[in-house]
Design a protein around this motif. Structure first.
Motif, mmCIF file in Angstrom:
data_model
loop_
_atom_site.group_PDB
_atom_site.id
_atom_site.type_symbol
_atom_site.label_atom_id
_atom_site.label_comp_id
_atom_site.label_asym_id
_atom_site.label_seq_id
_atom_site.Cartn_x
_atom_site.Cartn_y
_atom_site.Cartn_z
ATOM 1 N N SER A 43 6.710 -4.454 2.731
ATOM 2 C CA SER A 43 7.119 -4.984 1.434
ATOM 3 C C SER A 43 6.073 -4.629 0.391
ATOM 4 O O SER A 43 4.929 -4.320 0.708
ATOM 5 N N ARG A 44 6.484 -4.705 -0.867
ATOM 6 C CA ARG A 44 5.622 -4.356 -1.984
ATOM 7 C C ARG A 44 5.907 -5.312 -3.130
ATOM 8 O O ARG A 44 7.063 -5.561 -3.461
ATOM 9 N N TRP A 45 4.872 -5.857 -3.730
ATOM 10 C CA TRP A 45 4.997 -6.703 -4.911
ATOM 11 C C TRP A 45 4.602 -5.884 -6.128
ATOM 12 O O TRP A 45 3.614 -5.140 -6.084
ATOM 13 N N ALA A 46 5.347 -6.000 -7.193
ATOM 14 C CA ALA A 46 5.044 -5.273 -8.426
ATOM 15 C C ALA A 46 5.123 -6.220 -9.614
ATOM 16 O O ALA A 46 6.054 -7.012 -9.726
ATOM 17 N N LEU A 47 4.150 -6.129 -10.493
ATOM 18 C CA LEU A 47 4.080 -6.933 -11.706
ATOM 19 C C LEU A 47 3.988 -5.972 -12.888
ATOM 20 O O LEU A 47 3.188 -5.038 -12.867
ATOM 21 N N GLU A 48 4.843 -6.179 -13.898
ATOM 22 C CA GLU A 48 4.831 -5.325 -15.082
ATOM 23 C C GLU A 48 4.860 -6.196 -16.330
ATOM 24 O O GLU A 48 5.666 -7.111 -16.441
ATOM 25 N N ALA A 49 3.957 -5.895 -17.264
ATOM 26 C CA ALA A 49 3.922 -6.583 -18.553
ATOM 27 C C ALA A 49 4.182 -5.556 -19.644
ATOM 28 O O ALA A 49 3.648 -4.443 -19.606
ATOM 29 N N THR A 73 -2.057 -2.184 2.393
ATOM 30 C CA THR A 73 -3.401 -1.684 2.134
ATOM 31 C C THR A 73 -3.466 -0.777 0.916
ATOM 32 O O THR A 73 -4.451 -0.077 0.716
ATOM 33 N N ALA A 74 -2.429 -0.767 0.074
ATOM 34 C CA ALA A 74 -2.396 0.107 -1.102
ATOM 35 C C ALA A 74 -2.203 -0.704 -2.377
ATOM 36 O O ALA A 74 -1.605 -1.775 -2.361
#
Length: 124
Positions: A43-49, A73-74
């Motif tokens: 899984s991958r979490w992404a935050l964009e402002a 680990t990325a």
């Protein structure tokens, strides 16, 4: 104005699955999907402002943006901007919009990767 892309916006999402590999041949491979993905889905979490401001006499909205992503680990860092016609939002169609994004992916197991992307979206 919540109905427009102007002003501040913050997006948080979680994606499942690994990076696409193998092209069309991988889609039709005879071995089961679970054996190709290693069992557990990463899984991958992404935050964009972003912050949308009027440009070109208010006929368009320019949205500078920054992003941060975490995947095991990325880590991903992105910076970019979008240009959309006034009166459109992400959920509606627009005549023509542009986007430019630069990114850096840092991983414990590999050298940093740098990317540049250009997006041109037209719908009718």
């Amino acid at each position: 104005a919540p109905a427009t892309p102007r002003g501040p916006s913050l997006t948080l999402r979680q994606d499942w699955g690994g990076r696409a590999q193998g092209g069309l041949e991988a889609l039709f491979a005879p071995d089961p999907l679970m054996t190709r993905s290693g069992g557990a889905q990463p899984s991958r979490w992404a935050l964009e402002a972003a912050y949308g401001v009027p440009v070109f006499g208010g006929r368009f909205t320019c949205s500078p943006q920054v992003g941060l992503g975490f995947a095991g680990t990325a880590r991903d860092y992105t910076v970019g901007w979008r240009l959309t016609p006034e009166g459109t939002s992400a959920s509606t169609t627009s005549a023509l919009s542009f986007g430019l994004q630069a990114g850096r992916r840092e991983s414990v197991m590999a050298q940093p990767e740098h990317t540049v992307g250009l997006e041109i979206l037209t719908q009718w």
